[in-house]
Design an enzyme around this catalytic site. Structure first.
Site, short mmCIF file in Angstrom:
data_model
loop_
_atom_site.label_atom_id
_atom_site.label_comp_id
_atom_site.label_asym_id
_atom_site.label_seq_id
_atom_site.Cartn_x
_atom_site.Cartn_y
_atom_site.Cartn_z
N ASP A 10 0.87 -1.20 -0.01
CA ASP A 10 0.07 -0.16 -0.15
C ASP A 10 1.08 1.17 0.09
O ASP A 10 2.08 1.18 0.62
CB ASP A 10 -0.99 0.07 1.33
CG ASP A 10 -1.69 1.06 1.40
OD1 ASP A 10 -2.24 1.52 0.57
OD2 ASP A 10 -1.41 1.74 2.48
N ASP A 12 -0.17 5.00 0.75
CA ASP A 12 -0.22 5.97 1.88
C ASP A 12 -0.46 5.41 3.12
O ASP A 12 -1.27 4.64 3.54
CB ASP A 12 -1.62 6.93 1.49
CG ASP A 12 -2.19 7.69 2.65
OD1 ASP A 12 -1.03 8.30 3.12
OD2 ASP A 12 -3.35 8.01 2.68
P1 B16 Z 1 -7.08 9.86 -4.00
P2 B16 Z 1 -3.86 4.00 -0.17
C1 B16 Z 1 -5.54 5.91 -0.16
O1 B16 Z 1 -4.38 5.58 -0.47
C2 B16 Z 1 -5.64 6.73 0.92
O2 B16 Z 1 -5.42 6.16 2.18
C3 B16 Z 1 -7.33 7.30 1.26
O3 B16 Z 1 -7.18 8.11 2.17
C4 B16 Z 1 -7.61 7.98 -0.11
O4 B16 Z 1 -8.82 8.46 0.03
C5 B16 Z 1 -7.55 6.95 -1.40
O5 B16 Z 1 -6.17 6.54 -1.55
C6 B16 Z 1 -7.97 7.75 -2.70
O6 B16 Z 1 -6.62 8.78 -2.86
O7 B16 Z 1 -8.18 11.04 -3.58
O8 B16 Z 1 -5.62 10.40 -4.11
O9 B16 Z 1 -7.50 8.95 -5.27
O10 B16 Z 1 -3.45 4.07 1.34
O11 B16 Z 1 -4.50 3.22 -0.75
O12 B16 Z 1 -2.40 4.19 -0.88
MG MG Z 2 -3.02 3.01 3.15
#
Ligand code: B16
Ligand code: MG
Length: 214
Positions: A10, A12
């Site tokens: 993953d 974030d």
């Molecule tokens: P975006 P991950 C996720 O990243 C985040 O944890 C989540 O908080 C966010 O809403 C989602 O990506 C979508 O992100 O708005 O940039 O498309 O943890 O899956 O790497």
């Molecule tokens: Mg994450």
């Protein structure tokens, strides 16, 4: 017997800490709508798609009903604020220990991929100088169903030409651990995800992977 050949990370909350930028951007939107929103509420958005994140924030909304166009505009506005914050990121936003873990794992012969719900994953990887660090990137741009659906990880495994049962998913979100489990992969939890008690491995830091993959 366990036969792990690939690791899907993953992004974030595992490799980079963009959750603070998600928080700042969503907080601007929540304040505008008069919705209470704090860091605890933000934890519920980990690994969840942008549209679903907005729906979670709107659970506490008491104003006039919003139609789908208005919701779309709010999600876009959040993303504009978020992307502006991301543009300040540099290679220093990835720790040396994270870079070392990635290169050690690769040197040991494991394939590595990113499995992120974010539609900004490639931009983030570029900003933090990790764009060449992975064999594949599966992200919010190549999926229909967001975590806890396993799609993002199954696509990642496919891009690596590996079977799910030979992959280990590394996640900081309960939704991501459930996604990895649903996909038939091994799962390793870090940070917040440890509390869900659903992973095959619980980690204190990313370098624990070097022991798991011995
Ligand atoms: P975006 P991950 C996720 O990243 C985040 O944890 C989540 O908080 C966010 O809403 C989602 O990506 C979508 O992100 O708005 O940039 O498309 O943890 O899956 O790497
Ligand atoms: Mg994450």
């Amino acid at each position: 017997m366990k036969d792990i050949r690939a690791v899907i990370f993953d992004l974030d909350g595992v490799l980079v800490f963009t959750d603070k930028y998600h928080y700042m951007a969503w907080k601007t939107i929540a304040d505008k709508l008069g919705i209470p929103f704090d860091e605890n509420d933000n934890n519920r958005l980990r690994g969840v798609s942008r549209a679903q994140s907005l729906d979670i924030i709107l659970e506490k909304y008491t104003g006039k009903p919003l139609d789908s166009e208005e919701k779309k505009r709010l999600a876009e506005e959040k993303n504009e604020i978020y992307v502006k914050l991301l543009s300040q990121m540099t290679g220093d936003d990835v720790s040396r220990s994270v870079r070392r873990v990635l290169s050690d794992i690769r040197e040991r012969g494991y394939k590595i991929a990113v499995g992120s719900s974010s539609r900004n994953a490639r931009y983030i990887l570029k900003m933090v100088e990790l764009e060449d660090a992975f064999d594949a990137v599966s992200d919010g741009t190549n999926i229909v169903h967001s975590k806890p659906d396993p799609e993002v990880f199954l696509k990642g495994a496919d891009m690596l030409n590996e079977s799910p049962e030979n992959c280990l998913v590394v996640e900081d979100a309960k939704a991501g651990i459930l996604a990895g489990n649903a996909g038939g992969m091994y799962t390793a939890a870090i940070g917040d995800a440890v509390n869900c008690g659903k992973a095959d491995y619980d980690m204190f830091s990313l370098s624990d992977l070097l022991y798991i993959l011995r």
